[in-house]
Design a protein around this motif. Structure first.
Motif, mmCIF file in Angstrom:
data_model
loop_
_atom_site.group_PDB
_atom_site.id
_atom_site.type_symbol
_atom_site.label_atom_id
_atom_site.label_comp_id
_atom_site.label_asym_id
_atom_site.label_seq_id
_atom_site.Cartn_x
_atom_site.Cartn_y
_atom_site.Cartn_z
ATOM 1 N N ILE A 130 10.046 -0.336 -1.146
ATOM 2 C CA ILE A 130 10.195 0.984 -0.525
ATOM 3 C C ILE A 130 9.691 0.925 0.906
ATOM 4 C CG2 ILE A 130 7.908 1.879 -1.160
ATOM 5 C CD1 ILE A 130 9.366 4.524 -1.900
ATOM 6 N N LEU A 154 7.674 2.153 4.077
ATOM 7 C CA LEU A 154 6.424 2.886 4.291
ATOM 8 C C LEU A 154 6.343 3.483 5.694
ATOM 9 C CD1 LEU A 154 3.931 0.303 2.683
ATOM 10 C CD2 LEU A 154 4.881 2.363 1.626
ATOM 11 N N GLU A 181 7.275 9.546 3.327
ATOM 12 C CA GLU A 181 6.533 10.248 2.276
ATOM 13 C C GLU A 181 5.796 9.243 1.386
ATOM 14 O OE1 GLU A 181 7.237 13.252 -1.544
ATOM 15 O OE2 GLU A 181 8.947 12.574 -0.351
ATOM 16 N N ALA A 182 6.501 8.164 1.016
ATOM 17 C CA ALA A 182 5.874 7.124 0.200
ATOM 18 C C ALA A 182 4.749 6.444 0.963
ATOM 19 C CB ALA A 182 6.916 6.102 -0.241
ATOM 20 N N ARG A 223 1.603 8.609 0.953
ATOM 21 C CA ARG A 223 0.887 8.527 -0.330
ATOM 22 C C ARG A 223 0.170 7.187 -0.470
ATOM 23 N NH1 ARG A 223 4.648 11.176 -5.121
ATOM 24 N NH2 ARG A 223 4.955 13.237 -4.159
ATOM 25 N N TYR A 224 0.857 6.129 -0.070
ATOM 26 C CA TYR A 224 0.263 4.795 -0.198
ATOM 27 C C TYR A 224 -0.931 4.640 0.733
ATOM 28 C CZ TYR A 224 0.257 -0.172 -1.387
ATOM 29 O OH TYR A 224 -0.078 -1.412 -1.864
#
Length: 317
Positions: free
Chosen positions: A56, A58, A70-71, A74-75
């Motif tokens: 994904i 980042l 968005e990912a 969060r990460y």
């Protein structure tokens, strides 16, 4: 959430987390590279590997700025929290090396632990209130690492040469009996006289029916016999005090009873074979402070040429 099967290594996603976080904090790959003292291409490579590992994107990259997806956001938050937990854990571990603290798990032979170690433990706990002690009394030699022991007291030949061992004292023996028993049966003047006595036997001796005596360069092996055998030295003490016969006792058990005249030592012109008492622990390079201070405490109490339990000799000279 990262898989628990993720393998840590130079190319793993976990090892790339600090690089990713530094890029986000600095807002650019160049500044992150300067902070990390590596090349910009190396930082970019690690972040690319992280994205490929996760499958994904980042970061959105443009020539003007970086933006978290968005990912990625969060990460990033999860990564910050994880690094904070690791940092706290490192600080706690380092603190253990600065100030003695934590749980100290110790294995000690039963009779020695009861008579000599347990009476001094309250003093140790008062000296080091941040240390708790888990004292395990057992005559079975333990696997220190496998059973989670920080330190053990052992006698005789050491079972594992990879451990570190520090000699604390020599453990001697003496033959004793109660005054009434000796008055009735007579005081032995030479080892051979023991063959006319009821001798109380200790089951863990290699040859329980033989007692060895030495005087100067002479050695005598005496065959003894008796009507009582046990595997606990403390029981031998009680039997000897109750006029059951003569017992070969470790001086750390016999001394207090000799001093209060409940037992009388015999054949004191002779010596018997002794064993060395060792403090044994797993590692010399990274010894926790709690182990260091406990080891010093034991040396202060039991070390030297004459442990406290040998003072009966001077009084009986």
């Amino acid at each position: 959430m990262l898989s628990l099967t993720t393998q840590l290594g130079p190319n793993s996603s976990l090892s790339a987390i600090p690089f990713f976080i530094e890029v986000v904090k600095c807002g650019s790959f160049s500044k992150a590279a300067d902070r990390l003292n590596i090349t910009k291409s190396a930082v970019s490579k690690r972040v690319n590997q992280l994205e490929a590992s996760l499958g994904i994107k980042l970061l959105h990259r443009t020539t003007r700025k970086l933006t978290l997806t968005e990912a990625g956001n969060r990460y990033y938050q999860a990564g910050l929290a994880s690094l904070e937990v690791i940092s706290d854990a490192e600080n706690e571990i380092k603190a253990l090396q600065v100030s003695p603290a934590g749980n100290l798990r110790v294995n000690v032979p039963t009779s020695f632990g009861i008579s000599q170690v347990s009476p001094i433990l309250p003093k140790f706990l008062r000296m080091y209130p941040c240390i708790s002690v888990d004292l395990v009394l057992s005559d079975t030699i333990k696997d220190l690492i496998g059973e989670g022991f920080d330190l053990a007291l052992q006698t005789g030949e050491l079972s594992d040469s990879t451990y570190i061992a520090k000699k604390l004292a020599s453990l001697n023996s003496v033959v004793c009996g109660a005054k009434n028993y000796l008055k009735d049966k007579g005081m032995p003047s030479v080892p051979a006289d023991l063959m006319d006595h009821n001798c109380l036997l200790y089951a863990h001796h290699t040859n329980i029916a033989e007692w060895v005596f030495m005087k100067q360069s002479e050695k005598e092996i005496i065959k003894i016999s008796g009507n009582f055998v046990t595997n606990v030295s403390d029981v031998l003490v009680n039997a000897a005090i109750d006029n059951a016969g003569l017992a070969r006792l470790p001086t750390f058990l016999a001394s207090s009873h000799i001093l209060n005249e409940a037992l009388t030592p015999v054949l004191t012109d002779y010596t018997m074979p002794s064993k060395d008492l060792y403090a044994v622990y797993p590692d010399r390079k990274f010894v926790p402070e709690k182990v260091k201070v406990f080891l010093k405490f034991l040396v202060d109490h039991f070390g030297g040429n004459e442990p406290s339990w040998e003072k009966w000799k001077r009084i009986n000279e």
